[in-house]
Design an enzyme around this catalytic site. Structure first.
Site, mmCIF file in Angstrom:
data_model
loop_
_atom_site.group_PDB
_atom_site.id
_atom_site.type_symbol
_atom_site.label_atom_id
_atom_site.label_comp_id
_atom_site.label_asym_id
_atom_site.label_seq_id
_atom_site.Cartn_x
_atom_site.Cartn_y
_atom_site.Cartn_z
ATOM 1 N N ARG A 17 18.181 63.189 -15.283
ATOM 2 C CA ARG A 17 18.530 64.146 -16.340
ATOM 3 C C ARG A 17 19.852 63.775 -17.012
ATOM 4 O O ARG A 17 19.975 63.830 -18.238
ATOM 5 C CB ARG A 17 18.603 65.570 -15.781
ATOM 6 C CG ARG A 17 17.248 66.130 -15.382
ATOM 7 C CD ARG A 17 17.360 67.508 -14.776
ATOM 8 N NE ARG A 17 18.197 67.443 -13.578
ATOM 9 C CZ ARG A 17 18.765 68.489 -12.996
ATOM 10 N NH1 ARG A 17 18.603 69.696 -13.482
ATOM 11 N NH2 ARG A 17 19.494 68.341 -11.910
ATOM 12 N N ASN B 183 14.160 69.405 -14.473
ATOM 13 C CA ASN B 183 13.273 69.052 -13.370
ATOM 14 C C ASN B 183 12.174 70.101 -13.277
ATOM 15 O O ASN B 183 12.436 71.293 -13.421
ATOM 16 C CB ASN B 183 14.034 69.021 -12.043
ATOM 17 C CG ASN B 183 14.939 67.815 -11.915
ATOM 18 O OD1 ASN B 183 14.767 66.820 -12.586
ATOM 19 N ND2 ASN B 183 15.917 67.924 -11.032
#
Length: 92
Positions: free
Chosen positions: A21, A39
């Protein structure tokens, strides 16, 4: 005139716990994209990105490689309607 689009990208493989990320946010910001990355419970990463089509294509290609520690097994994407994000952020 630039071609502004929005993509939903789902990245599968070893993509959680490997700073995927953070690296996605950095790459998207460099490319001038806005959106989010998060996520998912199934172990994948979901990216909603908006911007110029060329930049989106570059992000999509980058997703196949991902962060240095990731192991990407598949990348799926679809064009979606723009939400109008103002920046690129990581959703917790």
């Amino acid at each position: 005139m630039t071609d502004f689009k929005a993509y939903r990208i789902k990245v599968l493989g070893k993509v959680q716990g490997v700073f995927f990320r953070k690296h996605t946010q950095e790459k998207a910001t460099v490319l001038g994209l806005v959106g989010t990355v998060e996520n998912l419970k199934d172990g994948s990463v979901l990216i909603n990105a908006e911007g110029e089509e060329t930049a989106l294509s570059n992000l999509l290609n980058w997703c196949y490689e991902g962060s240095p520690a990731s192991v990407v097994s598949d990348v799926k994407h679809e064009e979606i309607k723009s939400v109008g994000y103002s920046s690129f952020s990581i959703k917790r």
